[in-house]
Design an enzyme around this catalytic site. Structure first.
Site, PDB file in Angstrom:
ATOM      1  N   ASP A 319      29.267  24.182  -8.835  1.00 38.62           N
ATOM      2  CA  ASP A 319      29.490  22.759  -9.004  1.00 38.62           C
ATOM      3  C   ASP A 319      28.374  22.113  -9.833  1.00 38.62           C
ATOM      4  O   ASP A 319      27.223  22.543  -9.799  1.00 38.62           O
ATOM      5  CB  ASP A 319      29.552  22.110  -7.618  1.00 38.62           C
ATOM      6  CG  ASP A 319      29.884  20.638  -7.656  1.00 38.62           C
ATOM      7  OD1 ASP A 319      30.918  20.287  -8.250  1.00 38.62           O
ATOM      8  OD2 ASP A 319      29.117  19.844  -7.088  1.00 38.62           O
ATOM      9  N   GLU A 353      30.838  24.509 -13.518  1.00 40.03           N
ATOM     10  CA  GLU A 353      31.505  23.275 -13.904  1.00 40.03           C
ATOM     11  C   GLU A 353      30.582  22.516 -14.858  1.00 40.03           C
ATOM     12  O   GLU A 353      29.515  22.057 -14.458  1.00 40.03           O
ATOM     13  CB  GLU A 353      31.796  22.412 -12.678  1.00 40.03           C
ATOM     14  CG  GLU A 353      32.423  21.072 -13.038  1.00 40.03           C
ATOM     15  CD  GLU A 353      32.159  19.995 -12.001  1.00 40.03           C
ATOM     16  OE1 GLU A 353      33.015  19.101 -11.873  1.00 40.03           O
ATOM     17  OE2 GLU A 353      31.107  20.031 -11.346  1.00 40.03           O
TER      18      GLU A 353
END
Length: 928
Positions: A319, A353
Site C-alpha cells: 500500500d 501501489e
C-alpha cells in the site's frame, strides 16, 4: 528482485542459448565469430562482461490471474465473529450491516466456503485487502476499519475476519488447488493512535519551517541518514514540529511493541498529498511511520518475514508505496524477496501501489528502487479511455510504446498487474455507466467485456476486482465501490443498477451464469491454453485514427507462433490490414466472431474484420521463418530521458535506443560500462522500437557511461553494435513558486525542486529587482526533497509595479546549474468578482448539487484588510474534496498548493464549522 540479474528463465532459454555461440568466440574479432554477423569492424566485438546477455526476461510471475477481494464484503461464513468480540454497539465494534463505512460481516470462512466460485473465474491468485487487526472504529472518521488500513496489530488477523488458524486453512486450501494467496500490506502508517499536544489532526509543518532535531536539540536532515546506520537519537518533546502524545489506555495498543514508540513516526501533521508532505504527512490523521529510521525498516522486514515463514503467503501488494522514501524500498524489497526464496518461495512476488499515470514516475519503483512490480495505474487510465470512452485508438499505441520505461536487468512491464478499477477509485462498471449514461445494458456489458479482453490479451497480470464479474457498478470510489457479494442491507447499495442482470444487492450475487463471469472465465481459459497471450512479446501492429481497431501481436520467443489480437472500440464493424511477421501464411481464428481462416498478403498483412465493441484473435499456422543472417544493429546517441506529451521525463535516466535492420522477431540486450567497470546488462527488449531507460541517478554528473547493444534473431544469430558514450547530466532545477506573473507583497516564499533528487543537494536562491543584478536571498537550503526560502520584500520598500525575478542555483563536483526564472510584480493582486469553495461538499452547503462553481451558497467573502477571501460553513462529519473556482466558472480554478487546474484538496472533517480561506496572490485555498 532477482539475485542474478541475467538469470535465464525457461521461456527465454532457447533464444538466449544462441548468445553463448557469440560468447564462445569472445576472443575473436566480431566479424569472425561463428554464426554471427556484426556490422562493420569498428564495433566492440562480442560481449565480454563476461556474463551472457539473456533473452528477454520473463519472471516467474507473468501469467497470474488475480482476484482482488475485500474479505468483509465477500461472503459471511459465520455470524459469530461479526462484531469482532467487541459487543453490540457499532461505535465500539464497528459492525453495522446497514452502513457502508462499517463492517458488514464478511470473513475468511466465507472466502473458503466460496473458493470454488473464485477458482471458476480462472483465478490463480487470491489477493486479500489488509487483514490484520484494525482499530475497529475511529470516531473522528465516523467509520470503521473494515477495509484493513487502520492496523494496530500486525501479528494477527482482525477478529471480525477470523483467526490466524483460519487464514492458514484458507492458504492451505488454495495451495492444494494450485492457487496462491497474496497479502495487501502496509509499511507507511498505522491506525490513528498518536495525538499532538498542539491539537488533533493539525496541518502539515514542512521541514524547512521546523527541521528535525536530535534528542540534544541539534538540527539535522533525516535524508542524510536514510538507508544508513547511525540515525540520531530522538526525543518526543524536542525532535518534532508537533509533540506526540498517547492516551494512557493506548500506550501499548500496537503490536509489535516497537510501534508504540512515538519517536518512530514523522509527527508533522496531516498531508495534503503533494510535494514533501506526501512522504512525511499523516493520512487523515493516521500515524505516519518514520520509514527513514533503521528501526522502522528492520521492524517492517521482520513483521512480513513472519507471515511468509509461518503462513506460506505467496506475495505482497504494498500500500501507498509512493509515499515512502526510496531508501526504504531499496532495502526492504531485495531483503524480503531473498528471505522468501530461502523459504522455498521461488515465485514470491511483490508489487506496489503507486497511484500515478506517468510511466516515467511509476517505473522508478521497479528500476531505481529495486521492487519487482507496481500496479499499472497508467493501464487502467488507457483501458478506460479505449473501452468505455471510445477514444482514439492511437492512444493505445502511444501508451504501449512507453512500456520500455520498466525494462531493466531483472524486471520489465510483463510483470505488472493490470486492472480496470479498484476499491479506491471505483469499478469499471461504474466508469462505463457514467461515461455512457444513455447506453442500454447490452452496450454497457459489451464495453465491459471489451475492457476485460484488452486486459487479458495485453501484457501484464490481469486483476479482477471482486464483484466486477457480477456487473457491480456504484456511483463512485471508496465506500461506494465496496458492495457485498452476499445480500446487502446498505441503502446506498440497494439502488445500484448492475450490468448484465436484473438482480440487485438485496440478494446474494454468486451467479456463475452471469455474462461477465462467463466472459472472464473464458478469457482466463483461453490465455491458459495459449500462454503466448499471457507473456509473449507484445508488439504494436495497427491503430486506427479515431475510434476503431487497435491491433497487436503476442509471440513466445521459443514457440515463435504469432498471435494477432484486434480490438474494435467503435460502434460499427471495422476492417483493417494488420502487419504481421509472416507473409503468405494461414492464420486461424481462436477467439471472437470473424471468419475462421485468413491468409496474410505478400507483404505480411492480415486483413481482419472486427464486430463493434469486441475483439478477435488469430493464430499463425506455423512459426515465424528463421532469419538467414543476423540483423545490423546500431545505437542512437544516448540522451537524458526528456519529458513528452505523455511522460514527465526523468533526468536521472538515459534513453538508450537501438536501430535494428530487418523485420523479424528480435531480442535486443543493452549493456553499460561505468567508469572503471565492466560491461553489465541493463535490460533486454523484445518489442520494437528497442529501448531502455538506464538509471544513472547514482552516478556523479559529468561521468562517462558507455553503451552497446546485442541483437539476437530467431535463428540464433547475433550482432553487436559499436559502443557509444554518454555523459551523466547535471541535475535540473525547477522553480515551483511563486507563480509566473503573479503579484506579491511582503514575504514571498520561493521554492524549487531538483531532478534527480539527492540528499546531498544544497540549493540557493537569487533575486533580481527591476532588471538589476542577481543577489542572494537568504541562506542556501540543504533540507531535501523540497527547497525553499522566504524573501521579505517589505524591507526593500519597492514601488507597486516593480518587477522582481527569482531563480534557484546549485553547484557540486562537475556541475553548476541555474533554474529557469519566475517573474512577479510588486503590489496588490487585483481581486476577482467572486471565489467559490467548489467540491463534494457543495450540497451540504445548500447547493443543488456538488461541484457547483456558480452556487452562491458556496461563495466566499473578501476581507479588504487582509485581502483574503473567507467562508465559514457548518458541515457534517465526512471526507470531502474541494478547490477554488474563480468568477463562478471552471475557466479559472486552483487546487492543491494553488496550482491552476490542480488536484482536489482533501478535507477530513469531524463535523461542525469549518473555515475556508483563499489568497488570490498565491491562489492557495485552505480549510481549518
Amino acid at each position: 528482485m532477482f539475485t542474478n540479474p541475467v538469470q535465464i528463465l525457461p521461456r527465454a532459454a532457447a533464444a538466449a542459448a544462441s548468445i553463448f555461440v557469440l560468447l564462445a568466440a569472445a576472443a575473436l574479432p566480431a566479424q569472425a565469430a561463428p554464426g554471427t554477423t556484426a556490422p562493420g569492424t569498428a564495433g566492440p566485438g562480442s560481449p565480454s562482461g563476461d556474463q551472457p546477455p539473456s533473452g528477454a526476461l520473463r519472471a516467474p510471475v507473468t501469467d497470474e490471474n488475480f482476484y482482488f477481494v475485500m474479505a468483509d464484503r465477500f461472503s459471511n461464513g459465520t455470524t459469530a465473529n461479526d462484531d469482532g468480540g467487541l459487543g453490540p454497539d457499532p461505535m465500539v465494534s464497528g459492525f453495522d450491516p446497514q452502513r457502508k463505512g462499517f463492517y458488514n460481516g464478511g470473513d475468511l470462512n466465507g472466502l473458503l466456503d466460496k473458493i470454488d466460485y473464485i477458482q471458476g473465474l480462472g483465478t490463480t491468485s487470491i489477493w486479500l485487502t489488509p487483514s490484520f487487526k484494525n482499530k475497529a472504529v475511529q470516531p473522528e472518521d465516523n467509520s470503521a476499519g473494515y477495509h484493513g488500513y487502520w492496523v494496530t496489530d500486525f501479528t494477527r488477523i482482525d477478529p471480525h475476519l477470523g483467526t490466524n488458524a483460519e487464514l492458514k486453512a484458507l492458504i492451505d486450501e488454495a495451495h492444494s488447488r494450485g492457487m496462491k494467496v497474496y497479502f495487501d500490506i502496509i509499511t507507511n502508517h498505522t491506525a490513528d493512535v498518536i495525538g499532538y499536544k498542539e491539537g488533533a489532526r493539525t496541518g502539515y509543518v514542512s521541514k524547512d519551517k521546523e527541521p528535525y532535531r536530535t534528542a540534544a536539540g541539534a538540527v539535522f536532515d533525516d535524508r542524510d541518514y536514510a538507508g544508513q546506520t547511525g540515525f540520531p537519537e530522538l526525543d518526543a518533546e524536542r525532535s518534532f514540529p508537533y509533540t506526540p502524545v498517547l492516551d494512557p489506555a493506548e500506550k501499548n495498543l500496537k503490536v509489535p511493541a516497537w510501534l508504540n514508540d512515538p519517536t518512530l513516526y514523522h509527527n508533522r501533521g496531516d498531508t495534503t498529498f503533494a510535494g514533501e508532505n506526501s512522504s512525511y504527512g499523516d493520512f487523515f490523521g493516521l500515524d505516519d511511520l518514520f520509514t527513514e529510521h533503521p528501526k522502522v525498516v528492520d521492524g517492517m522486514k521482520d513483521i512480513y518475514k513472519t507471515w511468509i515463514r509461518d503462513f506460506g503467503v505467496d506475495g505482497f501488494r504494498i500500500d501507498t508505496m509512493k509515499h515512502v522514501n526510496d531508501e526504504f524500498w531499496q532495502e526492504f524489497g531485495p531483503d524480503v524477496l531473498n528471505y522468501a526464496k530461502e523459504q522455498g518461495k521461488n515465485e514470491f512476488f511483490m508489487f506496489g501501489e503507486v497511484f500515478d499515470t506517468s510511466k516515467s514516475f511509476t517505473s522508478q519503483f521497479t528500476t531505481r528502487n529495486s521492487m519487482q512490480a507496481v500496479l499499472d495505474f497508467p493501464f487502467q487510465d488507457a483501458a478506460r479511455n479505449f473501452a468505455s470512452r471510445s477514444q482514439d485508438a492511437r492512444q493505445l499505441e502511444t501508451f504501449f510504446d512507453g512500456d520500455d520505461w520498466y525494462t531493466d536487468a531483472d524486471s520489465n512491464v510483463y510483470q505488472l498487474p493490470t486492472f480496470l478499477g479498484n476499491h479506491d477509485m471505483g469499478r469499471i462498471g461504474s466508469f462505463i455507466s457514467s461515461d455512457n449514461p444513455d447506453a442500454k445494458d447490452a452496450e454497457r456489458v459489451a464495453r465491459d467485456e471489451l475492457a476485460h479482453e484488452l486486459m487479458y490479451f495485453s501484457r501484464g497480470n490481469p486483476v479482477v476486482y471482486y464483484g466486477d464479474e457480477q456487473g457491480f457498478t456504484g456511483p463512485g470510489g471508496d465506500q461506494d465501490a465496496r458492495q457485498t457479494l452476499f445480500a446487502s442491507k446498505v441503502p446506498e447499495y440497494l439502488d445500484d443498477d448492475l450490468l448484465g442482470t436484473d438482480a440487485t444487492h438485496a440478494t446474494d450475487n454468486f451467479n456463475t451464469g452471469h455474462p461477465l463471469y462467463g466472459k472472464i472465465s473464458e478469457l482466463a481459459q483461453l490465455t491458459k491454453d495459449h500462454p503466448a497471450l499471457r507473456d509473449g512479446a507484445h508488439q504494436h501492429r495497427y491503430a486506427a485514427a479515431g475510434p476503431g481497431i487497435y491491433a497487436f501481436s503476442r509471440t513466445d520467443a521459443t514457440d515463435q507462433r504469432e498471435y494477432v489480437v484486434a480490438l474494435n472500440n467503435s460502434e460499427q464493424p471495422r476492417t483493417a490490414a494488420v502487419p504481421t511477421y509472416i507473409a503468405k501464411r494461414n492464420y486461424s481464428l481462436i477467439y471472437g466472431d470473424a471468419v475462421a481462416d485468413s491468409k496474410t498478403s505478400a507483404d505480411g498483412r492480415l486483413t481482419v474484420t472486427v464486430p463493434p465493441l469486441s475483439a478477435v484473435v488469430y493464430k499463425s499456422s506455423g512459426r515465424i521463418p528463421k532469419a538467414k543472417a543476423a540483423p545490423a544493429v546500431s545505437l542512437q546517441a544516448p540522451v537524458p530521458a526528456a519529458a513528452t506529451a505523455t511522460s514527465q521525463g526523468d533526468n536521472g535516466r538515459m534513453q538508450v535506443t537501438a536501430d535494428v535492420g530487418g523485420t523479424s522477431f528480435y531480442e535486443v540486450t543493452f549493456e553499460a560500462k561505468k567508469p572503471g567497470g565492466q560491461w553489465e546488462p541493463i535490460g533486454t527488449d523484445d518489442t520494437a522500437p528497442y529501448r531502455v531507460f538506464h538509471d544513472v541517478a547514482g552516478l556523479s554528473p559529468g561521468a562517462t557511461v558507455e553503451y552497446r547493444a546485442v541483437a539476437l534473431d530467431n535463428a540464433g544469430h547475433t550482432s553487436v553494435s559499436s559502443a557509444r558514450a554518454a555523459t551523466v547530466p547535471a541535475p535540473v532545477l525547477t522553480i515551483q513558486q511563486p507563480a509566473e506573473g503573479s503579484t506579491v507583497q511582503g514575504k514571498v516564499e520561493v521554492a524549487a525542486t531538483a531532478d534527480p533528487e539527492k540528499a546531498s543537494h544544497v540549493v540557493g536562491f537569487e533575486r533580481s529587482v527591476a532588471g538589476g543584478p542577481w543577489t542572494a536571498v537568504g541562506e542556501a537550503d540543504s533540507s531535501s526533497p523540497a527547497y525553499t526560502v522566504t524573501d521579505d520584500l517589505a524591507a526593500l520598500n519597492l514601488a507597486d509595479g516593480t518587477g522582481v525575478r527569482y531563480r534557484a542555483t546549485m553547484s557540486g563536483p562537475g556541475f553548476n546549474v541555474v533554474s529557469g526564472v519566475r517573474t512577479v510584480l510588486v503590489g496588490a493582486a487585483p481581486q476577482p468578482e467572486s471565489v467559490t469553495v467548489v467540491g463534494s461538499l457543495n450540497s451540504e452547503m445548500g447547493c443543488p448539487d456538488d461541484w457547483q462553481p456558480a452556487c452562491e451558497s458556496a461563495f466566499m467573502t473578501l476581507d479588504p484588510a487582509s485581502r483574503t477571501w473567507k467562508l465559514t460553513s457548518d458541515l457534517p462529519a465526512g471526507q470531502y474534496e474541494f478547490k477554488a473556482a474563480i468568477n463562478g466558472s471552471w475557466d479559472e480554478n486552483y487546487g492543491q498548493d494553488g496550482a491552476p487546474n490542480g488536484s482536489n484538496i482533501q478535507l477530513n472533517h469531524d463535523g461542525g464549522p469549518v473555515t475556508f480561506r483563499y489568497d488570490h496572490t498565491t491562489h492557495v485555498i485552505t480549510a481549518e
